[in-house]
Design an enzyme around this catalytic site. Structure first.
Site, mmCIF file in Angstrom:
data_model
loop_
_atom_site.group_PDB
_atom_site.id
_atom_site.type_symbol
_atom_site.label_atom_id
_atom_site.label_comp_id
_atom_site.label_asym_id
_atom_site.label_seq_id
_atom_site.Cartn_x
_atom_site.Cartn_y
_atom_site.Cartn_z
ATOM 1 N N LYS A 112 14.720 62.883 49.989
ATOM 2 C CA LYS A 112 13.271 63.091 50.432
ATOM 3 C C LYS A 112 13.111 62.303 51.565
ATOM 4 O O LYS A 112 13.240 62.322 51.961
ATOM 5 C CB LYS A 112 12.168 62.263 49.263
ATOM 6 C CG LYS A 112 11.192 62.334 49.174
ATOM 7 C CD LYS A 112 10.406 61.755 48.063
ATOM 8 C CE LYS A 112 9.140 61.752 48.086
ATOM 9 N NZ LYS A 112 8.082 60.621 46.886
ATOM 10 N N SER A 154 5.461 64.092 44.136
ATOM 11 C CA SER A 154 5.692 64.206 45.193
ATOM 12 C C SER A 154 6.990 64.584 45.667
ATOM 13 O O SER A 154 6.751 65.274 46.672
ATOM 14 C CB SER A 154 5.267 62.975 46.439
ATOM 15 O OG SER A 154 6.134 61.647 46.650
ATOM 16 N N SER A 177 6.022 60.121 41.095
ATOM 17 C CA SER A 177 6.336 61.602 42.112
ATOM 18 C C SER A 177 8.032 61.659 41.601
ATOM 19 O O SER A 177 8.297 62.486 42.986
ATOM 20 C CB SER A 177 6.045 60.487 43.122
ATOM 21 O OG SER A 177 4.760 61.052 43.788
#
Lengths: 107, 485
Positions: free
Chosen positions: B79, B154, B178
């Site tokens: 990420k 996210s 997330s």
């Protein structure tokens, strides 16, 4: 809950963010909706909630907290120099003689 | 692709046993990316040449009979809010569009030490604020099961990359759901470990008391191996735990079928989609058939919890994101006359709408006159949630619940209503507030062939139990559906 544009503007100043007139209206309206939801927390009866949890549970919760704290220790506050200046300042926009250049603060 | 090449355990084992080469693996995955990435948009940056070079070095080591790590040759997606030395770490924000981290996050050091190969940095909601990956400043990721739907957020890029066979393992971060929500939307396994299990050093902070890095994989075994590699104390993160972590979570013999599991009835209210509910209850029945004892319990998840989460996370975000001032690093405006203007204009031009909204909300709840009404109350609420969970865990091993109220929604469906988007996190935020571990796994599909997720919540450091139950359920469900791109 009524939040005004003046209040939002004040918050913007604190947060160092600028909203145009249109943005200000939009944000104020959105805040109104969000704060309406958040307001429910004001009414929540924490004492009643605490009463609901049995004593044993409270004690055990304390134990968990303690284990957590015991598990987390602070290291000594020792300075460790990051020597790779080239890599470190690669992300800086404006530099001169090893210093970051910003607009004049004192005339 | 050979079945062994599809999973973390399969690749690590196969490379070590010389069934295939690490370079072969990287080539296969890079090929998948080249072929399909334009449809998915899972990555912000990729590093094909360097990844291949690293794979060749692992193959050379093996040829010489040298020791290689537990993740030798495993391609990983990271990420883009986790710092990677020499690779851009943008947080999907214009603010850090050109930021190259001068150091590796602890999790990256650990992955590299074990021979994993970083293939790219994945797309996300800007600074991890969002539930659809539509808040990225650069691109919108598609859900591989249906390209018009969101992958969740996210960590949407990380989830979509695993589901699309771009990587068998990716790292995400979970502040209010997330990792778990995108894992559910993309039909994969996502773990938010106990707060303190994995070092946050090098994770760009959103809400420090809630943030936790975790693995996203195709199956439970891969998730277990990844946690075993990632966990552990780190002197650079004062909140990382000093405890002795379990070295092997999945043993051949376990007694998951003797566990007692709680189903909180409030997690199955009117807001929950009927198909999602049926699928989860179906899994519960399967577990009961195997001897797992299941009881319905009461665990209120009222609006207050969501409010407490948004108050605390926004307050911490407003403080954490104060570091982006346009002076030392990050975006700097070209229009300013003094330092004050430099800061204001840089922040205004570089932060996206949602990030600004959260900073302002956080500033508001911390400002004079509102601190007691909001921030202090939210902390009391947090203590109340911990107690509620504790009451359940004093009688039960684990909790089963949905991850999200619905399956993946359409792109654009909720982006214009912040409150609608926040409601996505109803079943996930309380876990972060209490610092508990939770795992999201696929338990079925709806009539439109969209994956449905199930959440297993445990008490602090009970990952072992969670994995055992998840593994048992996964073997029983034996879901074989795959993404067809």
């Amino acid at each position: 809950m009524n939040i005004t544009k003046v209040e939002v503007q004040h918050i913007c100043k604190l947060a160092k963010i600028k909203l145009g007139e249109e943005g200000l209206c939009k944000t104020t309206a959105e805040f109104e909706e969000i704060l309406q939801h958040m307001k429910c927390i004001e009414k929540f009866d924490f004492e009643e909630e605490a009463m609901k949890s049995d004593k044993e549970g409270m004690q055990a919760n304390e134990n968990i907290k303690q284990t957590h704290e015991e598990n987390q220790t602070l290291r000594k506050d020792e300075v460790v120099a990051f020597r790779n200046h080239e890599k470190l300042f690669k992300n800086t926009k404006d530099m001169k003689d090893g210093y970051i250049r910003i607009p004049k603060i004192i005339e | 692709m050979d079945a062994d090449m599809e999973t973390v355990c399969g690749i690590a084992g196969g490379v070590k046993e010389k069934k295939f080469k690490a370079a072969e693996i990287i080539e296969i995955y890079l090929k998948n990316i080249t072929k399909q990435e334009t449809k998915i948009n899972a990555f912000i940056s990729t590093r094909a040449v360097k990844a291949l070079d690293e794979a060749k070095m692992i193959d050379e080591k093996i040829a010489k009979g040298e020791r290689v790590g537990r993740l030798a040759g495993v391609p990983v997606g990271v990420k883009d809010n986790i710092c990677t030395e020499g690779i851009k770490t943008t947080c999907a924000s214009k603010m850090l569009e050109n930021y190259i981290s001068p150091y590796d996050a602890t999790v990256i050091e650990k992955l590299k030490k074990e021979g994993a190969i970083i293939i790219g940095k994945t797309n996300m909601d800007e600074f991890a604020m969002g539930s659809s990956t539509e808040n990225s400043a650069f691109k919108t990721t598609s859900n591989p099961w249906n390209l018009s739907r969101v992958p969740g957020g996210s960590s949407g890029g990380s989830a979509a990359a695993v589901a699309s066979d771009f990587v068998p393992l990716s790292l995400g971060s979970d502040t209010g759901g997330s990792i778990r929500q995108p894992a559910a939307f993309c039909g994969i396994v996502g773990l938010k470990p106990t707060y303190g299990s994995i070092s946050r050093f090098g994770l760009v902070a959103f809400a420090s008391s809630l943030d936790q890095i975790g693995p996203m994989t195709k199956n439970v075994k891969d998730c277990v191996l990844s946690l075993e590699v990632l966990q552990g104390n780190d002197s650079r993160d004062a909140t990382s735990s000093k405890r002795k972590f379990t070295a092997k979570y999945l043993l051949d013999s376990h007694d998951a079928n003797k566990m007692k599991v709680a189903i909180p009835k409030q997690f199955f209210g009117d807001e929950l989609d009927a198909e999602v509910k049926n699928s989860i209850m179906g899994s519960v029945e399967r577990l009961q058939d195997m001897g797992v004892k299941v009881d319905e319990v009461s665990m209120p998840i009222d609006e207050e919890i969501l409010s407490a989460y948004y108050i605390i996370s926004s307050a911490e975000a407003s403080s954490n994101l104060a570091r982006f001032d346009g002076i030392r690093y990050g975006y700097r405006t070209s229009e300013y006359n003094n330092v004050e203007e430099l800061m204001i204009n840089s922040r205004t031009e570089a932060f996206g709408e949602e990030v600004k909204r959260r900073i302002l909300l956080g500033t508001y709840v911390l400002s004079a006159g509102y601190y007691d009404a909001f921030y202090n109350k939210a902390h009391k609420m947090r203590e109340a949630i911990k107690r509620r969970y504790h009451d359940i865990f004093s009688k039960y091993d684990l909790i089963l619940s949905p991850v999200t109220p619905t399956v993946a929604f359409e792109k654009g469906e909720k982006i214009h209503s912040p409150m609608q988007m926040y409601l996505q996190d109803l079943y996930t935020v309380s876990v972060n507030l209490a610092g508990l571990p939770a795992l999201s796994m696929n338990c079925g599909f709806d009539k439109n062939n969209l994956p449905i997720g199930l959440q297993i919540i445990g008490s602090h450091y009970s990952e072992e139990k969670m994995f055992q139950l998840a593994y048992l359920l996964e073997s029983k469900l034996d879901l074989k559906k795959k993404v067809i791109l």
